[in-house]
Design a protein around this motif. Structure first.
Motif, short mmCIF file in Angstrom:
data_model
loop_
_atom_site.label_atom_id
_atom_site.label_comp_id
_atom_site.label_asym_id
_atom_site.label_seq_id
_atom_site.Cartn_x
_atom_site.Cartn_y
_atom_site.Cartn_z
N ALA A 27 -3.61 10.22 -3.53
CA ALA A 27 -3.42 9.31 -2.67
C ALA A 27 -4.27 8.36 -1.66
CB ALA A 27 -2.12 9.60 -1.85
N GLU A 28 -5.48 9.38 -1.29
CA GLU A 28 -6.41 9.43 -0.44
C GLU A 28 -7.71 8.15 -1.48
OE1 GLU A 28 -8.61 12.83 0.06
OE2 GLU A 28 -6.93 13.93 1.29
N TYR A 82 1.98 1.64 -3.30
CA TYR A 82 1.19 2.13 -4.41
C TYR A 82 0.88 3.83 -4.34
CZ TYR A 82 -0.10 -1.95 -6.53
OH TYR A 82 0.04 -3.07 -7.10
N ARG A 83 0.87 4.05 -3.05
CA ARG A 83 0.29 5.40 -2.85
C ARG A 83 1.63 6.43 -3.48
NH1 ARG A 83 -2.22 7.69 1.78
NH2 ARG A 83 -0.49 9.81 1.96
N LYS A 134 -8.61 -5.21 1.62
CA LYS A 134 -8.95 -5.75 2.91
C LYS A 134 -10.71 -6.17 3.34
CE LYS A 134 -7.94 -4.09 7.72
NZ LYS A 134 -8.10 -3.27 8.92
N PHE A 145 -7.41 0.04 -0.94
CA PHE A 145 -6.74 -0.83 0.03
C PHE A 145 -7.68 -1.05 1.31
CE2 PHE A 145 -3.02 -0.46 -2.55
CZ PHE A 145 -2.46 -1.70 -2.50
N GLU A 146 -8.00 0.04 2.06
CA GLU A 146 -9.42 0.01 2.86
C GLU A 146 -10.19 -0.61 2.62
OE1 GLU A 146 -8.07 0.02 6.19
OE2 GLU A 146 -5.70 0.39 5.34
N ASP A 152 -6.01 4.73 -0.57
CA ASP A 152 -5.66 4.45 0.75
C ASP A 152 -7.04 3.89 0.53
OD1 ASP A 152 -3.31 5.04 1.41
OD2 ASP A 152 -3.80 6.93 2.19
N GLN A 153 -8.48 4.57 -0.36
CA GLN A 153 -9.41 3.84 -0.30
C GLN A 153 -9.64 2.51 -0.12
OE1 GLN A 153 -12.52 6.07 -2.03
NE2 GLN A 153 -13.78 6.18 -0.45
N GLN A 208 1.15 -1.33 0.03
CA GLN A 208 -0.14 -0.25 0.01
C GLN A 208 0.92 0.76 -0.18
OE1 GLN A 208 -3.20 -0.11 2.57
NE2 GLN A 208 -3.47 2.02 2.62
N PRO A 209 1.42 1.03 0.72
CA PRO A 209 2.62 2.76 0.76
C PRO A 209 3.46 2.64 -0.61
CG PRO A 209 3.06 1.65 2.99
CD PRO A 209 2.61 0.75 1.95
#
Length: 665
Positions: free
Chosen positions: A535-536, A518-519, A547, A542-543, A539-540, A515-516
């Motif tokens: 970046a947001e 990819y960001r 996940k 992945f989360e 994160d969205q 994830q980092p």
């Protein structure tokens, strides 16, 4: 109610059209009311009938005023008129008045009173016209449903949006895409309108972040038409919407239209109407919604129409979206969901393969209520389910839209609490509400009893294996489609093998650690604000998707074991996908490896506890790989464009397998 746009087209004042009637007789005012009712200008009709009543307190005018007030859900005012009809001499001429009074009582949440009124009508029920009989039975069923409830549902948190979105007029049809909220608003003055009083115009709006909603720029909203409703294709290249014009003083007729993107990626100024047989002359087609049938890999257009061939009123229709350059087919009504009354505001949630819509043709709380139905593996629809008493109200609850995770979204309603244009009728317009699913208690997988020989090892300890914010799933189908995501070229990089020895859990644990990376990679070369937004989105993804899919797989497996232990026979259908980065034959093999990785999960889960069921045939796993042939168009396939073809959420979303169907005997 026509509700073609689902906008409450209330007139601010009927005085402007009444000057010519000043000093006129009861008959003149009453005829003006009848004309306004035919024109679906209910607020003006109410004004005219009330003027007639000032000249003669006649039951016919009382009844007509009640019907006009009821059309725009001025429940208290309408109820007062119907009570006066029932108490007046000559009430026998209006046998349906108690039924309409019960509808108004339901609209105020007075279900016991409504039911008592219906009970008094039982003896005369068969004397009513068939459609009135159906309405009477429906209201009775609704009252019984509400009387049987012990408490109000507390699943959804519902909150009205602020003045940056909502206005004193109707705001409706929220639709989320690419960090922007699209919606429609009926707040604008109609240019050079000669109608008196002046009418309002609907336009498509957009708001970003916490800003204020503004009309779409350029020529998106023509001055000569109402523009409303938005739905964007899966590849992001087409925007479908509705254009409408007045068919009478207040009545509205609509057609479906679309726009493509220009060379700069903006929506084109010019639009095209969808051809026949989607749009039919003389009939309304409105409220477009797009849905991807994940089992068959086909995109569908859902919409609402009053065309012939439906069940009555406004109905739900669907038609397959053709390939570029191909012709549109013949739309079909969704007969399993349509009623003799109105079904409208469809929304298809692809993650759940579920159609949400509003209807006044099923037992509910009053007005239009929100329902859902699953699109099943055999192309049939499950029976509609009422969405509950926290999201629905006795008023009109329409235009549900859920984000991909199903945990949040928006809806529109004219329930009390918004701005009224008229303190006396205490009724007006739709507002947009936010929705958020309350996090239920953690759902833990049941412990697996050891076999008599104690050969089954205990479940491995996996970090974050149980989600804290998922629904309580009672059926295996509740998880569907269950998407499981892979890193680029995983499993088994640079291979043309069609099988793998890596289970999905092993690939997920490596992927989550990326994830980092990819960001970082998605932000390269972007301006500060754009980089932060990108970046947001990573994160969205992945989360909320990567996940969550992993967590749901554990819960799905535990429920699957319970079903098998209960002697159910289960067949799981898995499909594999890739992004278009590599050649087609390579991607086909990669898709097969991903399916094999998911299959291996079930074979090795908890030390192989499911293997005996697979060997006996009680558990069957069917599989197919689509490679990149089903990937959304517009995703980069350039090897040099790693930012677009690897690290963008759009490309990452294509690298997955899906459990798309489950059959149980």
């Amino acid at each position: 109610m026509p509700y073609l746009l689902i906008i409450v087209a209330l007139v601010l004042s009927a005085l402007g059209s009444s000057y010519r009637l000043s000093g006129q007789s009861y008959q003149a005012w009453y005829r003006a009311g009848e004309e306004a009712m035919r024109d679906e200008d209910y607020y003006a009709a109410l004004y005219y009938y009330e003027q007639a009543l000032e000249r003669r307190p006649d039951p016919a005018a009382l009844y007509a005023a009640g019907k006009a007030a009821m059309e725009f859900q001025a429940w208290e005012l309408a109820a007062d008129y119907f009570r006066r009809v029932i108490d007046a001499p000559g009430a026998a001429a209006f046998p349906e008045a108690p039924l309409w009074l019960s509808v108004c009582s339901m609209g105020q949440g007075l279900y016991d009173s409504a039911y008592a009124l219906l009970h008094a009508l039982s003896a005369a029920e068969t004397s009513f016209p068939p459609l009135i009989q159906q309405r009477l039975r429906l209201v009775r069923q609704s009252c019984e449903m509400m009387q049987a409830r012990d408490s109000v549902d507390t699943i959804w948190i519902v909150g009205r949006l602020g003045r940056e979105v909502n206005s004193p007029f109707s705001d409706f049809g929220a639709y989320w895409r690419a960090d922007s909220l699209y919606y429609s608003s009926y707040r604008f003055d109609w240019p050079k309108d000669k109608h008196r009083p002046a009418r309002k115009q609907a336009k498509v709006m957009m708001v970003k972040g916490h800003g204020r909603g503004r009309p779409m720029g350029g020529s998106f909203n023509p001055d000569t038409l109402h523009t409303a409703h938005t739905a964007i294709s899966a590849d992001g290249q087409r925007l479908y919407f509705t254009v409408c014009k007045f068919s009478s003083k207040a009545g509205i007729q609509c057609q479906l239209a679309w726009r493509g993107r220009d060379r700069r990626g903006r929506w084109q100024d010019n639009y095209q109407l969808l051809p026949a047989p989607v749009n039919l002359p003389g009939f309304t087609a409105t409220q477009p919604a797009l849905g991807l049938d994940s089992l068959r890999g086909k995109e569908w257009l859902f919409f609402v129409s009053d065309r012939p061939g439906g069940s009555g009123g406004l109905d739900l229709w669907k038609v397959a979206v053709p390939a570029v350059g191909a012709s549109w087919g013949q739309p079909a009504p969704i007969e399993a969901l349509n009623t003799p009354f109105d079904e409208l505001t469809p929304f298809f949630h692809a993650a759940g393969q579920r159609l949400y819509f509003s209807s006044d043709g099923y037992p509910g709380m009053g007005g239009y209520d929100l329902f859902s139905a699953n699109w099943q593996a055999d192309s049939s629809w499950s029976p509609p389910q009422h969405l509950g008493t926290d999201i629905n109200s006795p008023y009109n609850d329409v235009y549900l839209y859920l984000r991909d995770d199903g945990q949040s979204g928006w809806m529109s309603s004219n329930r009390p609490g918004g701005a009224w244009l008229d303190d006396r009728s205490r009724s007006c317009c739709l507002d947009i509400f936010s929705l958020r699913l309350k996090p239920p208690p953690v759902v833990t997988a049941p412990a697996v009893a050891a076999s008599p020989t104690d050969e089954i090892p205990s479940a491995p300890a996996v970090a974050d294996s149980q989600p804290a914010d998922v629904q309580s799933f009672d059926e295996l189908s509740d998880f569907l489609p269950l998407a499981l995501y892979f890193d680029n070229d995983e499993p088994d990089r640079r291979s043309r093998k069609t099988t793998t020895s890596q289970t999905y859990i092993a690939t997920y644990e490596r992927y989550a650690q990326q994830q980092p990376t990819y960001r970082s990679r998605i932000q390269q070369g972007l301006a500060v604000e754009e980089a932060q937004s990108a970046a947001e989105r990573v994160d969205q993804f992945f989360e909320e998707e990567v996940k969550r899919g992993y967590q749901h797989l554990e819960l799905f497996s535990a429920l699957l074991l319970r079903r098998l232990e209960a002697a159910h026979r289960v067949e799981i259908f898995i499909k594999g996908y890739t992004s278009p980065r590599a050649q087609s034959d390579y991607n086909l093999a990669l898709g097969k490896r991903r399916v094999a990785s998911a299959r291996l999960h079930f074979e090795q889960w908890r030390g192989g506890v499911l293997q005996a069921y697979i060997s006996s045939g009680q558990l069957k796993i069917a599989e197919v790989s689509f490679g990149e042939t089903r990937a959304a168009t517009g995703i980069s396939d350039e090897l040099t464009d790693e930012q677009g073809s690897i690290y963008s959420p759009a490309a990452a979303r294509e690298r997955r397998v899906e459990i798309v169907s489950v059959r149980e005997d």
